[in-house]
Every structure is written in structure tokens, then in C-alpha cells.
Design a protein around this motif. Structure first.
Motif, PDB file in Angstrom:
ATOM      1  N   ARG A 127       0.755  -1.121   0.136  1.00  0.00           N
ATOM      2  CA  ARG A 127      -0.080   0.089  -0.094  1.00  0.00           C
ATOM      3  C   ARG A 127       0.889   1.266   0.205  1.00  0.00           C
ATOM      4  NH1 ARG A 127      -4.444  -1.647   4.737  1.00  0.00           N
ATOM      5  NH2 ARG A 127      -4.888  -3.781   3.673  1.00  0.00           N
ATOM      6  N   GLU A 172       1.369   4.059   1.594  1.00  0.00           N
ATOM      7  CA  GLU A 172       0.954   4.837   2.503  1.00  0.00           C
ATOM      8  C   GLU A 172       2.111   5.793   2.895  1.00  0.00           C
ATOM      9  OE1 GLU A 172      -2.042   3.288   5.570  1.00  0.00           O
ATOM     10  OE2 GLU A 172      -0.760   1.484   5.161  1.00  0.00           O
ATOM     11  N   GLY A 190       5.591   1.010  12.079  1.00  0.00           N
ATOM     12  CA  GLY A 190       4.603   0.134  12.389  1.00  0.00           C
ATOM     13  C   GLY A 190       4.002   0.101  10.800  1.00  0.00           C
ATOM     14  N   ARG A 191       4.353   1.254   9.902  1.00  0.00           N
ATOM     15  CA  ARG A 191       3.481   1.391   8.681  1.00  0.00           C
ATOM     16  C   ARG A 191       4.453   1.413   7.646  1.00  0.00           C
ATOM     17  NH1 ARG A 191       0.259   6.646   7.707  1.00  0.00           N
ATOM     18  NH2 ARG A 191      -1.569   5.920   9.164  1.00  0.00           N
ATOM     19  N   TYR A 192       4.372   0.420   6.743  1.00  0.00           N
ATOM     20  CA  TYR A 192       5.346   0.184   5.613  1.00  0.00           C
ATOM     21  C   TYR A 192       4.423   0.043   4.420  1.00  0.00           C
ATOM     22  CZ  TYR A 192       7.831  -1.125   9.602  1.00  0.00           C
ATOM     23  OH  TYR A 192       8.200  -1.075  11.092  1.00  0.00           O
ATOM     24  N   PHE A 200       4.333  -4.608   3.517  1.00  0.00           N
ATOM     25  CA  PHE A 200       4.240  -4.985   4.693  1.00  0.00           C
ATOM     26  C   PHE A 200       3.757  -6.497   4.740  1.00  0.00           C
ATOM     27  CE2 PHE A 200      -0.465  -4.659   5.409  1.00  0.00           C
ATOM     28  CZ  PHE A 200      -0.675  -3.970   4.100  1.00  0.00           C
ATOM     29  N   GLN A 222       1.264  -9.602   5.833  1.00  0.00           N
ATOM     30  CA  GLN A 222       0.069 -10.354   6.861  1.00  0.00           C
ATOM     31  C   GLN A 222      -0.027 -11.726   6.871  1.00  0.00           C
ATOM     32  OE1 GLN A 222      -3.257  -8.368   4.613  1.00  0.00           O
ATOM     33  NE2 GLN A 222      -3.038  -6.706   6.053  1.00  0.00           N
ATOM     34  N   LEU A 271     -12.508  -1.255   5.054  1.00  0.00           N
ATOM     35  CA  LEU A 271     -12.677  -1.951   3.665  1.00  0.00           C
ATOM     36  C   LEU A 271     -14.217  -2.164   3.656  1.00  0.00           C
ATOM     37  CD1 LEU A 271      -9.930  -4.585   3.946  1.00  0.00           C
ATOM     38  CD2 LEU A 271      -9.606  -2.257   3.075  1.00  0.00           C
ATOM     39  N   ALA A 315      -3.072  -1.373  15.949  1.00  0.00           N
ATOM     40  CA  ALA A 315      -4.091  -2.069  15.598  1.00  0.00           C
ATOM     41  C   ALA A 315      -2.978  -3.368  15.203  1.00  0.00           C
ATOM     42  CB  ALA A 315      -4.982  -1.900  14.448  1.00  0.00           C
ATOM     43  N   ALA A 335      -6.865 -10.474   9.054  1.00  0.00           N
ATOM     44  CA  ALA A 335      -5.464 -10.191   8.662  1.00  0.00           C
ATOM     45  C   ALA A 335      -4.673  -9.706   9.942  1.00  0.00           C
ATOM     46  CB  ALA A 335      -5.297  -8.981   7.499  1.00  0.00           C
ATOM     47  N   ILE A 336      -3.701 -10.171  10.141  1.00  0.00           N
ATOM     48  CA  ILE A 336      -2.675  -9.811  11.299  1.00  0.00           C
ATOM     49  C   ILE A 336      -1.438  -9.084  10.539  1.00  0.00           C
ATOM     50  CG2 ILE A 336      -1.229 -10.333  13.070  1.00  0.00           C
ATOM     51  CD1 ILE A 336      -2.572 -13.222  13.411  1.00  0.00           C
ATOM     52  N   GLY A 337      -1.082  -8.171  11.061  1.00  0.00           N
ATOM     53  CA  GLY A 337      -0.092  -7.142  10.623  1.00  0.00           C
ATOM     54  C   GLY A 337       1.141  -7.928  11.098  1.00  0.00           C
ATOM     55  N   ARG A 375       3.794  -5.552  12.526  1.00  0.00           N
ATOM     56  CA  ARG A 375       3.471  -4.959  14.107  1.00  0.00           C
ATOM     57  C   ARG A 375       3.620  -6.273  15.076  1.00  0.00           C
ATOM     58  NH1 ARG A 375      -1.584  -0.966  12.413  1.00  0.00           N
ATOM     59  NH2 ARG A 375      -0.287  -0.368  10.616  1.00  0.00           N
TER      60      ARG A 375
HETATM   61  P1  AMP Z   1      -6.159  -4.319   7.150  1.00  0.00           P
HETATM   62  O1  AMP Z   1      -6.132  -4.948   6.007  1.00  0.00           O
HETATM   63  O2  AMP Z   1      -6.247  -2.658   6.560  1.00  0.00           O
HETATM   64  O3  AMP Z   1      -7.697  -4.508   7.786  1.00  0.00           O
HETATM   65  O4  AMP Z   1      -4.993  -4.409   8.245  1.00  0.00           O
HETATM   66  C1  AMP Z   1      -4.909  -5.487   8.811  1.00  0.00           C
HETATM   67  C2  AMP Z   1      -3.684  -5.503   9.690  1.00  0.00           C
HETATM   68  O5  AMP Z   1      -2.596  -5.096   8.555  1.00  0.00           O
HETATM   69  C3  AMP Z   1      -3.676  -4.186  10.535  1.00  0.00           C
HETATM   70  O6  AMP Z   1      -4.219  -4.187  11.856  1.00  0.00           O
HETATM   71  C4  AMP Z   1      -1.976  -3.970  10.582  1.00  0.00           C
HETATM   72  O7  AMP Z   1      -1.618  -4.770  11.807  1.00  0.00           O
HETATM   73  C5  AMP Z   1      -1.680  -4.244   9.484  1.00  0.00           C
HETATM   74  N1  AMP Z   1      -1.224  -3.250   8.382  1.00  0.00           N
HETATM   75  C6  AMP Z   1      -2.152  -2.605   7.391  1.00  0.00           C
HETATM   76  N2  AMP Z   1      -1.505  -1.761   6.704  1.00  0.00           N
HETATM   77  C7  AMP Z   1      -0.179  -1.561   7.282  1.00  0.00           C
HETATM   78  C8  AMP Z   1       0.889  -1.111   6.840  1.00  0.00           C
HETATM   79  N3  AMP Z   1       0.943  -0.017   5.948  1.00  0.00           N
HETATM   80  N4  AMP Z   1       2.138  -1.355   7.481  1.00  0.00           N
HETATM   81  C9  AMP Z   1       2.279  -2.492   8.280  1.00  0.00           C
HETATM   82  N5  AMP Z   1       1.046  -3.174   8.934  1.00  0.00           N
HETATM   83  C10 AMP Z   1      -0.054  -2.897   8.122  1.00  0.00           C
END
Ligand code: AMP
Length: 530
Positions: free
Chosen positions: A221, A223, A228-230, A233, A235, A373, A393, A418-420, A423
């Protein structure tokens, strides 16, 4: 120097040991719950995410890595538009979004904005689409002139298009070589549920009784990177999906997934998590809720950020995704979905909670949790972890009963998460001690021809599951000792001509300095003893 691109990173030892530990533990847990692994492609058709995740979500609207492939761009509609029209607009292309069948372009320059749709085979839907884009644009730019709406089609389609009720839409004809399809639009997957559901439909997985699937892999993504945000990343996720008679619609599945997650976090050593739980109802509840939100937002929306102003028109539920601090007090006053749940959804939610109570999984109800989503229905949840700071999260998920149908498949209710992984590992690094397995023995070949002999001994020892590393016959003994020390080997084993002739080797314990001569046949046993 070439560095890794912004938002990506190298995972290095010893961290990779922690990643492997996490993945091994997670695989064990999945096995106990009868989940099987699925690996889907890292890129998919853009349309899958547009339809599966939702065009209005931040992920699809702003964060996808998309490119075109297939036809030669110069011969496609987009190529033709760039060649024949682009220069006529004194503006900058702000956004190009393409699905397989149409391409949208926003151009603004000076005081004018143009919203363009390129369509090889225009139909009336494209006029509606332009109107909808105009309304959305006006909502987020309240004091501006209305944008000009342009429909560009191949010359061969121009006559047909002229007969459509075009209203204020300006028609442009482009000369395009016949027979060329628009380029295929592909996207790096920003999440994996849409891909899993696509595979479920494509391979008719319901016929094989495969309805509990898990995956581990990278997602992409665009972002703003921070701790913690890449942009790349990882999942770890799972989906339970299947025809309703398989039990996939049951609240028992939701509770099983949540209990699995609690087990999984405990197993890898994450404590102090909080499970936040909500029900966001079914599409009919959401339609009523969206209407109520629209009304509640109308008098206040102009005080909110531009994104919220757009969301208020296009998809009011997404207002809850807003992170702008100034908007939060307004969001606090909005109605919550709970009041709009119908009887079935309410019962489903109650049953999920009662099973959680029975298995003693604590949760916190959060009626403002809607998840980013569009595909979610009914149960929505997040696990948060205090040690993670702003990006707290650790995982999220929910039920998506209509997703398969939205992607052209049969009815197949489902729930997933989905687990990050980044993180999860980050939370562990705060507490866990890294245990890297160091070499049991470092073999030092001494003198010409000894690499061959060392290779034979190493091969024998590795068969006994020992971790073995090797020097080189050109090294002096002191250099081998230094190398063995640096990598933390327990023993050093010397392989020189005398040792080979005697078939017995000098084995030195590095910590104590104790040295013994051990016959070849007893080496492995001796090293294993510690
Ligand atoms: P989502 O698919 O947005 O529901 O994200 C599920 C999990 O993926 C989140 O709770 C985060 O732990 C992880 N996650 C989402 N976006 C990122 C990101 N850009 N970098 C790292 N972890 C992410």
C-alpha cells in the motif's frame, strides 16, 4: 549508494529468526483449527480490488500500486488520449484510475477542472458515472466552478455515442487503431481476502470441502511510511468461506475465529491485547444507517476535512475512517450502527458474544469500529496492543457475506482476519529475547587439500542435525579461531593432514578451552553432548 525504496525494508538476522518463530507457531495453531494454506499471486487484476475492496476506500482510491500491461500503450485509448488531447488542456493530470473497461482522468489547471472518462464502447452508465464524479467533486470543492465533463471514445463509436442522452457531457472522438483492447490493468495486492475469494470462485473450492484457508505473505500500500506502517508489509490471515449449509454463516464461526486469534497471540507471547468488537449489520441496515449519517452530517460536514466532505456524499460510513483530530469531536456525535441492526443481525451478534463469554475471551464493544474496507458485514473486530503506539492495531477482520457474489461467485458467506506481521513482531521485540541458534561447530581445514576433507566431515555432522560452519584451507589457525568466536560457535574442529591420517580430530570447546582428540565415528555424539 542504492537503498531499499521508501517504505520497504530488509529483514535481517537475528530478526528473521523471530519472524520464523512467529510463522512456525502460527502454522501450528492453524493446524489445530483445521486451516490449510493458500498462496495467491502477488498481483491481480485491478478490477478485483475495485470491486472487492471498494472504490471509495482509502486503500483503493489512494494507495494501490497499479500499472498497465498487454496492448502497446500508443495504440490504446489512453495512449491516443495522451497523444491527441492531453496537450489541449492547460492543466495537470491529478488522477488516472483505470479498471478493465474504463479509464477516469481528473485534470485541473487554472480555474478549470475536467473530469474525463475514456470508454472504448460507451454506454449510458458512463454518463451517470461522470455525473456522480461531478457531484463528488463539487462536494469536496464547494466554492469552485463546476468541472467540465468529457467523454472520449474511438471515432468508430462517436455516432453511436452522440445518440445517447449526453446532457452536459462533451463528446470527443479519438482515432485509435482498431482491434486493440485497452491495456490490462494490474495491481500489487493491497490485501489478500479479495484474492482468496477470487481463488475460491475460480477453483470452485466449495466442491473440495476446502473452506478454512490461511495465508502468510507481503501486501503493498502506498501509505506514508512511519513506525509500524510500511509500503511493503506482511500479513498473516485466514478466511472461513463456503456455502451457507456448510455452516459458514454461523455466529459459531465468528467466535471460533476470535478464539483462535486469542490462542494465537497467547502462543506467540503477546499479552495485554484488547479485542474490540462491533456488528456493522447487513447491507439493508447499512443503507438505513448511511441515510441517517447523511442527515446527521449535512449541517456539520462543511467543518470537516475534504475527505470527509467527499465521503459524506459517496459513502458516509467511511467518515469513521477519518484520522483528522479536528474531526473527531464531530464524529463522536454521529449515530452508531447498533441502533440500525435488524433482528437477524442483532441475534447473530448476541450469539457471537455469548460464545465468547462461554470460552472466556474478553472483549470490548466499540460501536464506532467500521473497518477500512467496504466488504465487511455483521461482525467486525480489531485487536490492539498498547506497546505499538499510534499504529496500535495488530490485526483486523470481520465477516463479508456478500463478497463472493460481488466478485461474480455463488453465495458464500465468510469471515476472516489479517494480522499485521510487522506489528506482531514489533510487539514481540519489545518483550521477547531473541534466541538465534548458533553453530555447534566451526570446522577449520588446515593446509592444502583439506577443504575436501573438511567438506566430508561437515556433511557427516550435518546429517546429525548439527549446525556446522566452515573456514578455508588457506586460513591460518588464529584466523579460524577468530571466525569461530565471532559467530559464537560452541566448538572448533581442526581438520589437518595428521588428523585425517589418524581418522581422529582435535575438538576444542571454545568457552572452556578444553581440547580432546575424538575418533571420527564419535564426533557427532561428542558435539551433541554439549
Ligand atoms: P487491514 O487489511 O487494513 O484490515 O489491516 C490489517 C492489519 O494489517 C492491520 O491491523 C495492521 O496490523 C496491518 N497493516 C495494515 N496496513 C499496514 C501497513 N501499511 N504497514 C504495516 N502493517 C499494516
Amino acid at each position: 549508494m542504492i537503498k531499499s525504496p521508501r517504505g520497504t525494508r530488509d529483514l535481517l538476522p537475528p530478526d528473521t529468526a523471530l519472524w520464523n518463530f512467529v510463522e512456525a507457531a502460527v502454522r501450528d495453531v492453524f493446524r489445530a483449527y483445521n486451516f490449510h494454506e493458500i498462496r495467491t499471486p502477488i498481483f491481480e487484476s485491478t478490477e478485483l480490488f475495485a470491486r472487492g475492496v471498494g472504490e471509495e476506500t482509502d486503500v483503493v482510491a489512494k494507495e494501490m500500486y497499479t500499472w498497465y500491461e498487454g496492448a502497446d500503450p500508443d495504440t490504446t485509448l489512453l495512449g491516443a488520449w495522451y497523444q491527441q488531447r492531453h496537450a489541449r488542456y492547460a492543466g495537470t493530470v491529478r488522477r488516472t484510475a483505470a479498471a478493465r473497461q474504463h479509464i477516469s482522468i481528473d485534470i485541473s489547471g487554472g480555474s478549470d477542472t475536467y473530469l474525463v472518462e475514456l470508454k472504448r464502447r460507451p454506454d449510458i452508465g458512463v454518463v451517470d458515472r461522470l455525473e456522480a464524479r461531478k457531484h463528488a467533486w463539487l462536494a469536496s470543492h464547494p466554492d469552485s466552478k463546476p468541472p467540465k465533463l468529457i467523454l472520449a471514445v474511438p471515432t468508430s463509436e462517436a455516432d453511436r455515442a452522440k445518440r445517447m442522452p449526453l446532457g452536459e457531457v462533451i463528446l470527443e472522438a479519438l482515432s485509435v487503431e482498431p482491434g486493440h483492447e485497452s491495456p490490462l490493468s494490474l495491481t500489487l495486492r493491497p490485501e489478500n481476502t479479495a484474492g482468496v475469494v477470487r481463488a475460491y470462485i475460480e477453483h470452485k473450492l466449495w466442491d473440495r470441502g476446502l473452506n478454512k484457508l490461511f495465508y502468510i505473505g507481503p501486501q503493498f500500500r502506498r501509505e506514508r511510511p512511519q513506525k509500524g506502517r510500511y509500503r511493503q508489509f506482511y500479513q498473516i490471515g485466514a478466511e472461513v468461506i463456503g456455502p451457507a449449509p456448510s455452516g459458514s454463516e454461523s455466529p459459531a464461526r465468528d467466535a471460533e475465529i476470535l478464539e483462535l486469534l486469542a490462542t494465537l497471540l497467547d502462543r506467540v507471547g503477546i499479552t495485554n491485547w484488547t479485542l474490540e468488537l462491533n456488528s456493522i449489520g447487513c447491507p439493508a441496515d447499512r443503507a438505513r444507517f448511511n441515510e441517517a449519517l447523511r442527515q446527521a452530517l449535512a449541517p456539520v460536514v462543511e467543518k470537516m476535512c475534504a475527505d470527509c466532505q467527499r465521503r459524506a456524499v459517496t459513502n458516509p460510513l467511511r467518515v469513521f475512517d477519518c484520522k483528522v483530530p479536528a474531526d473527531q469531536p464531530i464524529i463522536e456525535t454521529l449515530p452508531t450502527i447498533t441502533q440500525f441492526l435488524d433482528e437477524d443481525c442483532r441475534r447473530h451478534y448476541e450469539e457471537v458474544k455469548s460464545i465468547l463469554n462461554a470460552v472466556q475471551i474478553p472483549y470490548l464493544e466499540n460501536p464506532r469500529l467500521v473497518r477500512g474496507l467496504d466488504y465487511y458485514t455483521r461482525t467486525a473486530f480489531e485487536f490492539t496492543h498498547g506497546a505499538l503506539g499510534a499504529q496500535n492495531a495488530i490485526l483486523g477482520g470481520g465477516r463479508y457475506d456478500g463478497l463472493s457474489e460481488a466478485l461474480g461467485g455463488p453465495a458464500a458467506p465468510g469471515i476472516g482476519f489479517a494480522i499485521g506481521e510487522d506489528r506482531l513482531v514489533l510487539a514481540l521485540t519489545e518483550s521477547a529475547e531473541l534466541v538465534l541458534r548458533k553453530p555447534d561447530v566451526y570446522i577449520a581445514p588446515l593446509g592444502a587439500g583439506m577443504n575436501r576433507e573438511a567438506a566430508r566431515v561437515a556433511r557427516e555432522l550435518r546429517r546429525h542435525d548439527l549446525v556446522v560452519d566452515l573456514g578455508d584451507e588457506s586460513f591460518r589457525l588464529t584466523k579460524s579461531f577468530e571466525a569461530a568466536d565471532k559467530m559464537g560457535a560452541r566448538y572448533i574442529l581442526i581438520v589437518g593432514e595428521t588428523e585425517v591420517a589418524a581418522n581422529a580430530f582435535a575438538l576444542k570447546h571454545l568457552a572452556s578451552g578444553e581440547q580432546v582428540t575424538v575418533p571420527r565415528a564419535e564426533l557427532a555424539q561428542r558435539i551433541l553432548q554439549k
